[in-house]
Design a protein around this motif. Structure first.
Motif, PDB file in Angstrom:
ATOM      1  N   GLU A 131     111.415 -33.202  47.167  1.00 42.76           N
ATOM      2  CA  GLU A 131     112.454 -32.627  47.715  1.00 42.76           C
ATOM      3  C   GLU A 131     112.630 -31.041  47.204  1.00 42.76           C
ATOM      4  O   GLU A 131     111.973 -30.737  46.421  1.00 42.76           O
ATOM      5  CB  GLU A 131     113.192 -33.302  46.711  1.00 42.76           C
ATOM      6  N   ALA A 132     113.557 -30.486  48.603  1.00 46.98           N
ATOM      7  CA  ALA A 132     113.374 -29.001  47.511  1.00 46.98           C
ATOM      8  C   ALA A 132     114.357 -28.673  46.830  1.00 46.98           C
ATOM      9  O   ALA A 132     115.355 -29.140  46.293  1.00 46.98           O
ATOM     10  CB  ALA A 132     114.210 -28.186  49.104  1.00 46.98           C
ATOM     11  N   SER A 133     114.343 -27.638  46.045  1.00 44.37           N
ATOM     12  CA  SER A 133     115.550 -27.412  44.930  1.00 44.37           C
ATOM     13  C   SER A 133     116.368 -26.909  45.628  1.00 44.37           C
ATOM     14  O   SER A 133     116.611 -26.003  46.586  1.00 44.37           O
ATOM     15  CB  SER A 133     114.444 -26.220  44.524  1.00 44.37           C
ATOM     16  N   SER A 134     117.619 -27.223  45.181  1.00 39.71           N
ATOM     17  CA  SER A 134     119.188 -26.494  45.009  1.00 39.71           C
ATOM     18  C   SER A 134     119.524 -25.325  44.976  1.00 39.71           C
ATOM     19  O   SER A 134     120.583 -24.725  44.968  1.00 39.71           O
ATOM     20  CB  SER A 134     119.706 -28.100  44.668  1.00 39.71           C
ATOM     21  N   LYS A 135     118.133 -24.630  44.047  1.00 42.41           N
ATOM     22  CA  LYS A 135     119.040 -23.730  43.678  1.00 42.41           C
ATOM     23  C   LYS A 135     117.502 -22.278  43.706  1.00 42.41           C
ATOM     24  O   LYS A 135     116.519 -22.982  44.176  1.00 42.41           O
ATOM     25  CB  LYS A 135     118.987 -23.323  41.720  1.00 42.41           C
ATOM     26  N   MET A 136     118.410 -21.327  43.483  1.00 43.28           N
ATOM     27  CA  MET A 136     116.895 -20.329  43.897  1.00 43.28           C
ATOM     28  C   MET A 136     116.166 -19.863  42.548  1.00 43.28           C
ATOM     29  O   MET A 136     116.583 -20.490  41.187  1.00 43.28           O
ATOM     30  CB  MET A 136     117.957 -18.666  44.193  1.00 43.28           C
ATOM     31  N   GLY A 137     115.547 -19.501  42.406  1.00 45.63           N
ATOM     32  CA  GLY A 137     114.238 -18.883  41.496  1.00 45.63           C
ATOM     33  C   GLY A 137     113.111 -20.081  41.981  1.00 45.63           C
ATOM     34  O   GLY A 137     112.248 -19.895  40.615  1.00 45.63           O
ATOM     35  N   PHE A 138     113.099 -21.042  42.572  1.00 47.15           N
ATOM     36  CA  PHE A 138     112.336 -21.922  42.303  1.00 47.15           C
ATOM     37  C   PHE A 138     110.968 -21.824  43.075  1.00 47.15           C
ATOM     38  O   PHE A 138     110.343 -21.200  43.814  1.00 47.15           O
ATOM     39  CB  PHE A 138     112.185 -23.526  43.018  1.00 47.15           C
ATOM     40  N   SER A 139     109.731 -20.638  41.574  1.00 47.67           N
ATOM     41  CA  SER A 139     108.773 -19.806  41.849  1.00 47.67           C
ATOM     42  C   SER A 139     107.301 -20.880  41.628  1.00 47.67           C
ATOM     43  O   SER A 139     107.167 -22.295  41.511  1.00 47.67           O
ATOM     44  CB  SER A 139     108.851 -19.150  41.314  1.00 47.67           C
ATOM     45  N   ALA A 140     105.919 -20.396  41.971  1.00 43.66           N
ATOM     46  CA  ALA A 140     105.062 -20.919  41.879  1.00 43.66           C
ATOM     47  C   ALA A 140     104.552 -21.508  40.579  1.00 43.66           C
ATOM     48  O   ALA A 140     104.318 -22.455  40.216  1.00 43.66           O
ATOM     49  CB  ALA A 140     103.929 -20.366  41.759  1.00 43.66           C
ATOM     50  N   PHE A 141     105.508 -20.378  39.449  1.00 42.35           N
ATOM     51  CA  PHE A 141     105.199 -21.216  38.265  1.00 42.35           C
ATOM     52  C   PHE A 141     106.301 -22.724  37.977  1.00 42.35           C
ATOM     53  O   PHE A 141     105.507 -23.408  36.796  1.00 42.35           O
ATOM     54  CB  PHE A 141     105.854 -20.100  37.233  1.00 42.35           C
ATOM     55  N   ALA A 142     106.955 -22.842  38.539  1.00 45.04           N
ATOM     56  CA  ALA A 142     107.764 -24.238  38.218  1.00 45.04           C
ATOM     57  C   ALA A 142     107.251 -25.404  39.117  1.00 45.04           C
ATOM     58  O   ALA A 142     106.935 -26.329  38.796  1.00 45.04           O
ATOM     59  CB  ALA A 142     109.253 -23.877  38.609  1.00 45.04           C
ATOM     60  N   ALA A 143     106.826 -25.229  40.480  1.00 51.59           N
ATOM     61  CA  ALA A 143     105.471 -26.087  40.888  1.00 51.59           C
ATOM     62  C   ALA A 143     104.786 -26.124  39.953  1.00 51.59           C
ATOM     63  O   ALA A 143     104.774 -27.771  39.744  1.00 51.59           O
ATOM     64  CB  ALA A 143     105.166 -25.143  42.150  1.00 51.59           C
ATOM     65  N   ALA A 144     103.982 -25.299  39.154  1.00 52.74           N
ATOM     66  CA  ALA A 144     102.461 -25.667  38.441  1.00 52.74           C
ATOM     67  C   ALA A 144     102.895 -26.621  37.007  1.00 52.74           C
ATOM     68  O   ALA A 144     102.576 -27.490  36.595  1.00 52.74           O
ATOM     69  CB  ALA A 144     101.309 -24.280  37.538  1.00 52.74           C
TER      70      ALA A 144
END
Length: 480
Positions: free
Chosen positions: A215-228
């Motif tokens: 699922e894709a983020s509904s909000k701006m700012g989803f970066s590699a930090f969040a994925a990690a």
């Protein structure tokens, strides 16, 4: 550790030092050296990136929210409606004539695109490929408000006493979890594929949120930090407190960050793509001197072959191949509108990368060399994952979220990577990073391998070479 070094020094001296003063001085020196080494390695605190927390689902995080930690089986479906819609759109494709003798120099050659679209429309069997996709077990689980898709593949048989190592493998763009389908048997059942049977893996391959079935983020700012952070939570949820990591492209960025977030959980990191910050004058000095006296700046003969002539092999090539990056890092939704609506446009946009990123010389071929390393079924299955899920736009947004103004001053640039690291340097990669440069960031390089062939999509293109190198890293780490 230092006490053991002292004892070893004593035993060596007892055998080789006949005079009693040396029997005292030598082990003392060994013990002191060991103590200093221990202090250097363990006495200073290794900094890590704060793990943090996030919520990427729609709306505000519900009060008293309790995360659903279930791991749910998932099966990919071949919908008749999806197939009919795809065929209708392919039939309506408008083609144009390429320039004479343009080959792939201007991008995906439109004459060859007609052949690809014809095959996709008349011969490609999505239902058959879905069976291939479903041969490995798929799952979903909810983390930080997002349904995360992953495959989890265990060895088919484990002999008594055999140790199996957990391994998280992360793809990049414009790839998918399907990139790993040819390497998975080599990693989970190495003995039956001519590899070292003593180093087998239990492999987890997630889809980056916004890619494929995640699922894709509904909000701006989803970066590699969040994925990690999400992938770390995924591994914990599956019961792995310690594990190995492997990544290329965005997978390299994500796994490197995870190594910096949780160095105690990451036993080793293997990369086939190295992302390095620019080092200014130091890098320029290395390049200027390295062209004529490489040994003075730590470059090898192989580095020289891969780096020079520098402008052609690095600067001009990067300029040719990264126009997509600027678009996706600034206005991904604009180009996404057209690619999400046209399967032919999507195929051209994605498959062009599998041509020139595999080998830059393929620009000179009428068919882009696509069938030199891949089957058309495999390439189109990767495209279909984007098409069926409508995820091309959300996947491209990942560039917008990561290439921010302060990209060179993010927390990871302040600390190095301390976990044992293995680097596989494929000769046709977009940019070559010599080991002496990589050491500036990766402070514990255990293995660095110059690969005999291969480009950007290593697991897809050269699965055996990559599998052997992963095994090599793990073997070395386990013996340390």
């Amino acid at each position: 550790m230092w006490r053991q070094l002292l004892e070893d020094g004593r035993s060596v001296c007892a055998e080789h030092c006949p005079h009693w003063p040396y029997r005292l001085l030598v082990p003392a020196a060994v013990g002191l050296g060991g103590a200093l080494l221990c202090w250097k390695l363990h006495g200073r605190k290794i900094k890590s990136i704060e793990l943090g927390e996030g919520w990427w689902g729609p709306g505000e995080k519900p009060p008293n929210y309790g995360e659903d930690t279930r791991v749910r089986p998932f099966v990919i479906d071949a919908s008749e409606d999806d197939i009919e819609d795809l065929h209708r759109r392919l039939d309506a494709t408008r083609f144009f004539s390429p320039l004479e003798d343009a080959r792939f120099i201007y991008g995906f050659n439109s004459s060859h695109l007609q052949k690809v679209i014809s095959y996709w429309r008349n011969r490609y069997d999505w239902k058959k490929q879905v069976k291939v996709l479903n041969k490995y077990p798929h799952f979903k689980t909810n983390i930080e408000g997002l349904d995360i898709h992953f495959i989890h593949v265990k060895p088919p048989h484990v002999t008594p006493g055999q140790k199996v190592y957990p391994l998280l493998m992360v793809h990049g763009w414009p790839g998918s979890f399907y990139e790993f389908y040819h390497i998975l048997p080599l990693l989970t059942d190495p003995g039956n594929h001519g590899l070292n049977p003593e180093v087998a893996f239990e492999v987890v391959c997630p889809s980056i949120p916004g890619y494929g079935f995640s699922e894709a983020s509904s909000k701006m700012g989803f970066s590699a930090f969040a994925a990690a952070r999400i992938f770390y939570k995924l591994m914990l949820r599956l019961g792995f407190n310690e594990f190995y990591l492997q990544g290329g492209d965005w997978g390299s960025r994500i796994t490197t960050l995870l190594s910096q977030m949780k160095p105690k959980s990451v036993k080793g990191l293997h990369l086939n793509f190295v992302i390095m910050p620019t080092r200014g004058l130091g890098r320029i000095k290395s390049l200027v001197i390295g062209r004529y006296m490489p040994w003075l700046v730590g470059l090898t003969r192989e580095d020289v072959r891969l780096l020079y002539p520098y402008m052609e092999k690095n600067v001009f090539r990067i300029m040719r191949e990264t126009g997509y990056l600027h678009i996706q890092a600034t206005k991904p939704d604009t180009i996404g509108s057209s690619l999400n609506d046209s399967p032919a446009g999507l195929a051209a946009y994605i498959l062009e990368k599998f041509s020139t990123w595999t080998d830059d010389s393929y620009r000179e071929l009428e068919d882009g060399g696509l069938d030199r390393k891949y089957s058309l079924d495999d390439l189109l299955t990767n495209v279909m994952i984007y098409w069926i899920t409508g995820s091309i736009t959300t996947s491209m947004r990942f560039y917008k979220e990561n290439f921010t103004r302060n990209y060179s001053s993010t927390p990871d640039t302040k600390i190095g990577v301390h976990v044992p690291t293995g680097i596989a340097a494929f000769p046709c990669e977009l940019e070559h990073v010599p080991q002496v440069w990589a050491k500036q960031k990766f402070l514990n390089i255990v293995s660095y391998t110059y690969m005999p062939r291969g480009g950007h999509f290593a697991a897809f293109e050269e699965p055996e070479l990559l599998a052997r190198d992963i095994q090599n890293l793990v073997s070395k780490v386990e013996k340390m």
